[in-house]
Structures are given as C-alpha cells and as structure tokens.
Design a protein around this motif. Structure first.
Motif, short mmCIF file in Angstrom:
data_model
loop_
_atom_site.label_atom_id
_atom_site.label_comp_id
_atom_site.label_asym_id
_atom_site.label_seq_id
_atom_site.Cartn_x
_atom_site.Cartn_y
_atom_site.Cartn_z
N TYR A 48 14.44 41.40 38.55
CA TYR A 48 15.38 40.77 37.63
C TYR A 48 14.86 39.45 37.08
CZ TYR A 48 18.05 43.95 40.58
OH TYR A 48 18.47 45.06 41.29
N GLU A 103 20.43 41.72 27.59
CA GLU A 103 19.60 42.27 28.67
C GLU A 103 19.50 41.29 29.82
OE1 GLU A 103 14.97 43.76 29.40
OE2 GLU A 103 15.70 43.37 27.35
N TYR A 104 19.31 40.00 29.49
CA TYR A 104 19.20 39.01 30.56
C TYR A 104 20.52 38.84 31.30
CZ TYR A 104 18.42 35.02 33.43
OH TYR A 104 18.34 34.21 34.54
N ALA A 116 20.62 41.41 33.93
CA ALA A 116 19.65 41.08 34.98
C ALA A 116 20.17 39.93 35.84
CB ALA A 116 18.30 40.72 34.37
#
Length: 229
Positions: A123, A138-139, A142
């Motif tokens: 991650y 996306e982050y 994660a």
C-alpha cells in the motif's frame, strides 16, 4: 446531482435470513461514501427486500441490529437513514481510533510475522515514484487498506471488533479529506516511517507514529471539517 446508491447482493436462502441480511447490509453501508455529500441516505425497506430476495421481516430485524450498533437510525413516519456523525462525534472517534491503532501497532511489533508487516509495502511502495495527489481515488483506497492491515496484524480480536464499528465513519472521513491540503503526500511519508518502525520492531516508535498520524487527521478535521455540521 447524483447521490450514492446502496449496492447489496441477493441472499442464499438456505440459512438465517436475518443474519445474512444484517451482514449484507452492514457490508454495503460500510462501503458507502456517506461523507462525500450532505444529502441524507434513506434505506427503502421494499427496495432492499427485492435486492436481497427476501421478505421484509428479516430486513426489519437486520435494521434493528444495525440501529443498535449505531449504523442507522429510524425516524417515525420518515423511514430509516444511514447515520452521519457530527463534527464533534467524528473528532472523538478519531481520538479513539488513534489510541486503538497505536496499540495495534505496538502489539504488531511483538506478534506480527515478517510477512504480515511486509504486506504494508503493498500500500506504500506503489506511490514512491507516483504523486498520490494525481491518483487520489487509488491512494485513498490504499490508505484505508494500510490502516486496516495494522489493526489486523495486531493479533488482538477485541481491537479488530471495536474498530470495525468505527470503520464506516473513519473510511468516509479519510476518503473525503485525503485530497485536501496536500494530505496525501504527507500521508505517504508517514506510512513509510510507520512501516520502518514496525520492521525494526520498535514498539514505542510505531505506537507514537501511528497515533500522531491519526491525530493529524483529527487536527485537519478540527480546522476544515465544517462540512460535518
């Protein structure tokens, strides 16, 4: 303006409808974006019954359990709504989460396997050479997975269970705020330091870094969280 829609899967009819409905609805609510907008999220009994393929009775029973756990509230003559916490309540939850995740990190230095700790790199490392602000969605996922993994590898089921009921709100707040005020970039740096402390099996440092990281979220919400009022 479009609002998030609850997405639930049809149930297998072989076992307890009430428990399966409860689990399906809780999972669906947990995955909703409840802080990315100001509109109330109403749950329609008939719609849920059709989506899950069961009668309304297990839906009502499941809603009762979810209300007892603080996920939904029943409003007479209006219906059932997903609960959004106030700014003050969110700040309290962040404080509690910071304490619990800090302890989880401390325990992880003592009991987690090397492989479980290495999993955290999944991650973090992907954003070493990528700007998380250019991949906020996306982050965000994660980031959430990173914190869930720290809880998971603590080896303490009680911490897992307690944070599970806070997770719907922490997930929502982290998702909304991660793209603000360059928080994503700072988050990546913090995560790298946390992983290093865990790999070094430094309990005091891991505990402190995790707590400070989450309390930093609290300070951001304190300054910029007027959307919660």
């Amino acid at each position: 303006m479009s609002f998030p829609q609850i997405d639930v899967k049809p149930l297998d009819t072989e076992s307890s409808f009430r428990i399966k409905a409860y689990k399906a609805l809780k999972q669906a609510i947990t995955e909703m974006d409840i802080y990315g907008h100001t509109a109330e999220i109403k749950l329609e009994e008939r719609q849920l019954s059709e989506m899950l393929g069961v009668s309304r009775t297990p839906i009502r029973e499941a809603m009762t359990l979810l209300e007892q756990e603080g996920f939904v509230r029943s409003v007479p003559r209006r219906g059932i709504f997903v609960i959004r916490k106030s700014k003050a309540e969110v700040l309290e939850m962040i404080t509690v989460w910071a304490a619990l995740e800090g302890m989880a990190a401390r325990l992880a230095t003592q009991v987690a396997s090397d492989a479980a700790i290495r999993k955290l790199h999944d991650y973090v490392d992907v954003f070493r050479d990528r700007d998380p602000e250019e991949h906020v969605s996306e982050y965000s996922e994660a980031n959430i997975a990173f914190h869930k993994q720290i809880i998971r590898i603590s080896g303490c089921q009680m911490i897992v269970d307690i944070t599970d009921n806070l997770f719907i709100h922490m997930r929502g707040i982290r998702r909304v705020t991660i793209g603000q005020d360059h928080r994503a970039q700072r988050s990546v740096v913090d995560h790298q330091k946390i992983v290093a402390a865990l790999e070094a099996r430094d309990a005091d440092l891991a505990d402190r870094l995790v707590r400070e990281h989450t309390l930093g979220l609290g300070e951001h919400v304190r300054k910029h969280g007027d959307f919660l009022n």
